[in-house]
Design a protein around this motif. Structure first.
Motif, short mmCIF file in Angstrom:
data_model
loop_
_atom_site.label_atom_id
_atom_site.label_comp_id
_atom_site.label_asym_id
_atom_site.label_seq_id
_atom_site.Cartn_x
_atom_site.Cartn_y
_atom_site.Cartn_z
N GLY A 120 -47.47 -27.96 34.01
CA GLY A 120 -48.74 -27.28 34.16
C GLY A 120 -49.07 -26.18 33.02
N THR A 121 -49.49 -25.16 33.27
CA THR A 121 -49.84 -24.11 32.36
C THR A 121 -48.95 -23.12 32.51
N HIS A 122 -49.23 -21.80 31.90
CA HIS A 122 -48.30 -20.80 31.71
C HIS A 122 -48.04 -20.21 33.18
N GLY A 123 -48.87 -20.20 34.20
CA GLY A 123 -48.62 -19.89 35.66
C GLY A 123 -47.79 -20.79 36.16
N VAL B 190 -28.20 -23.07 32.48
CA VAL B 190 -29.70 -23.35 32.78
C VAL B 190 -30.39 -23.96 31.88
N GLU B 191 -30.87 -25.37 32.13
CA GLU B 191 -31.78 -26.01 31.42
C GLU B 191 -33.29 -26.12 31.87
N LEU B 192 -34.22 -25.94 31.16
CA LEU B 192 -35.46 -26.22 31.55
C LEU B 192 -35.99 -27.63 31.02
N LEU B 193 -36.83 -28.39 31.86
CA LEU B 193 -37.67 -29.45 31.47
C LEU B 193 -39.06 -29.18 31.62
N THR B 194 -39.65 -29.27 30.60
CA THR B 194 -41.21 -29.08 30.85
C THR B 194 -41.88 -29.49 29.55
N HIS B 195 -42.95 -29.06 29.20
CA HIS B 195 -43.87 -29.16 28.16
C HIS B 195 -43.10 -28.77 26.88
N ALA B 196 -43.57 -29.36 25.61
CA ALA B 196 -43.10 -29.14 24.40
C ALA B 196 -43.47 -27.62 23.82
N PRO B 197 -44.59 -27.08 23.94
CA PRO B 197 -44.90 -25.76 23.84
C PRO B 197 -44.14 -24.67 24.21
N ARG C 143 -53.51 -32.93 25.22
CA ARG C 143 -54.13 -34.06 25.85
C ARG C 143 -54.15 -34.01 27.36
N TYR C 144 -53.00 -33.62 27.91
CA TYR C 144 -52.75 -33.55 29.26
C TYR C 144 -53.82 -32.32 29.70
N LEU C 145 -53.82 -31.29 28.91
CA LEU C 145 -54.71 -30.18 29.42
C LEU C 145 -56.14 -30.61 29.23
N ALA C 146 -56.47 -31.47 28.20
CA ALA C 146 -57.84 -31.96 28.20
C ALA C 146 -58.29 -32.70 29.31
N ASP C 147 -57.36 -33.35 29.90
CA ASP C 147 -57.74 -34.43 31.06
C ASP C 147 -57.50 -33.70 32.31
N THR C 148 -57.10 -32.41 32.35
CA THR C 148 -56.83 -31.80 33.88
C THR C 148 -58.12 -31.53 34.51
N PRO C 149 -59.32 -31.30 34.12
CA PRO C 149 -60.74 -30.99 34.74
C PRO C 149 -61.10 -32.35 35.51
N MET C 150 -60.76 -33.28 35.22
CA MET C 150 -61.05 -34.53 36.14
C MET C 150 -60.47 -34.19 37.53
N LEU C 151 -59.42 -33.29 37.65
CA LEU C 151 -58.78 -33.08 38.88
C LEU C 151 -59.39 -32.20 39.98
N ARG D 10 -40.78 -27.82 40.74
CA ARG D 10 -42.11 -27.33 41.02
C ARG D 10 -42.50 -28.22 42.19
N HIS D 11 -43.06 -27.64 43.24
CA HIS D 11 -43.57 -28.27 44.39
C HIS D 11 -44.55 -29.17 44.00
N THR D 12 -44.63 -30.23 44.61
CA THR D 12 -45.75 -31.35 44.57
C THR D 12 -45.64 -32.38 43.32
N THR D 13 -45.28 -31.59 42.08
CA THR D 13 -45.36 -32.55 41.04
C THR D 13 -44.11 -32.89 40.59
N ALA D 14 -42.97 -32.28 40.74
CA ALA D 14 -41.75 -32.57 40.26
C ALA D 14 -40.95 -33.37 41.12
N VAL D 15 -41.51 -34.46 41.36
CA VAL D 15 -41.01 -35.59 42.38
C VAL D 15 -39.53 -36.15 41.69
#
Length: 391
Positions: free
Chosen positions: A10-13, A32-39, A62-70, A112-117
């Protein structure tokens, strides 16, 4: 030393709370290791975390650009989003990384709840304890629709990922969705009581903050506007924001004659021409500037809501989306802010709320009982993760 692998999207939040949690766990002696977006690599490594990117910076945009469809209607939009971004392949990749990091008896997965299946899949396959972390109450409120979504629109691809781990298809999606050994909610009790309460299994540990990981100085133009009594306008750090948010917020500030700091990661979301004493910034250190603003006019993200409460600053929310509207209703019930749904984003309705917030002499007294309890709760969250391994 326990190895803790954190997975979030997701985003910063959505990401910075995991950076903050990881930092606390590292300080308590864990690897501790974090798996998330490159930035987010730089901020994670600054916090002393190991880091693995699940995408590239270009993929993330590209991921952020497509999130408005949600924000649209229909359960199938989630399947279209996952297919468009390649998220099923990403889940499979995350599972492979989690397998590689597994040390029997010494590993915990935190997702993260819901997405980190991936954390639930890999945890099930390897017998690793898993914590699922919700960052907003709506994640619990939406569990039944989410279960329906996975079962009816995504089961085929998700079961394919499970097969690579030697797991069979999910039989009971409702039981699977709540199967983590620990469920954490990162918000204060008072915020929970102001709306539909979290389920009994959830352990609320208080507000998370990660914005203090940014050490950027406050730009001179921001200092100037803050000295002139500016408000902060922000729609968060992503693109999942209604296209009318920034034009409506900027127009309201101009109509009210209030200087404003418009904070938006993407300049194209903000009107090209800004009024006098309204300036755009891609980011600001909110932990340093929020308390100096006269008010915050924002989208209703829970991170901004709780940060503003902790700073004792009045809030007006232009909320679009179920979670943000729910946050607005909770805040209004507590007498700590006001909000408007998208259909009412006119200067005729926003300006009176903004002026009322600026002139609210009783706000400091009303917010005072909540300010301290809005402070960070990540140490309690870290302790809960440690207990998971010991149980």
């Amino acid at each position: 030393m326990t190895g803790v692998v954190l997975v979030t999207h997701g985003t910063h939040g959505d990401v910075l709370p995991f950076v903050g949690l990881g930092r606390v766990l590292r300080e308590r002696g864990h690897r501790v290791e974090l798996l998330t977006h490159a930035p987010f690599e730089a901020v994670a490594r600054r916090a002393g975390l190991e880091f693995t990117a699940i995408d590239t910076e270009r993929d993330y945009e590209r991921y952020l650009a497509d999130t408005p469809m949600l924000l649209g209607a229909g359960m199938d939009r989630w399947r279209r989003f996952y297919d468009a971004i390649g998220l099923f392949d990403q889940i499979a990749y995350e599972c492979e990384v989690l397998k590689a990091r597994h040390v029997p008896g010494e590993t915990v997965f935190v997702g993260r709840h819901t997405t980190a299946v991936s954390t639930l899949f890999a945890g099930e396959a390897l017998g690793v304890p898993v914590a699922w972390v919700a960052v907003t109450p709506v994640q619990y409120m939406s569990e039944r629709p989410a279960v329906h979504m996975y079962r009816e629109t995504m089961a085929d691809r998700l079961d394919t990922v499970r097969a690579t781990l030697g797991l069979g298809p999910v039989g009971d999606w409702g039981a699977w969705f709540t199967s983590a050994g620990l469920h954490l909610g990162l918000w204060p009790d008072w915020f929970d009581r102001a709306g539909i309460a979290a389920p009994a299994r959830a352990r609320l540990t208080g507000a998370p903050y990660g914005d203090d990981t940014f050490a950027d100085p406050v730009p001179p133009e921001a200092e100037r506007l803050l000295e002139r009594g500016a408000v902060i306008v922000t729609g968060g750090t992503g693109r999942m924001i209604h296209e009318r948010f920034y034009p409506a917020a900027v127009a309201a500030c101009a109509e009210a004659g209030v200087p404003a700091l418009v904070v938006a990661r993407h300049r194209d979301l903000v009107p090209d021409r800004l009024p006098e004493d309204v300036a755009w910034f891609p980011h600001l250190p909110f932990h340093r500037v929020m308390a100096r603003a006269r008010a915050v006019l924002h989208h209703g993200g829970i991170g901004t809501v709780v940060r503003a409460v902790a700073a004792g600053v009045p809030q007006v929310l232009l909320a679009h989306g179920f979670d943000r509207s729910d946050n607005g209703m909770r805040l209004a019930r507590l007498g700590l802010g006001s909000w408007l749904p998208e259909r009412r984003w006119t200067t005729g309705e926003i300006v009176p709320l903004l002026r009322a917030a600026l002139a609210d002499d009783g706000y400091a007294a009303r917010v005072a009982p909540y300010e301290q309890s809005a402070q960070p709760g990540l140490r309690a969250a870290a302790q809960a993760v440690e207990e998971l391994l010991e149980s």
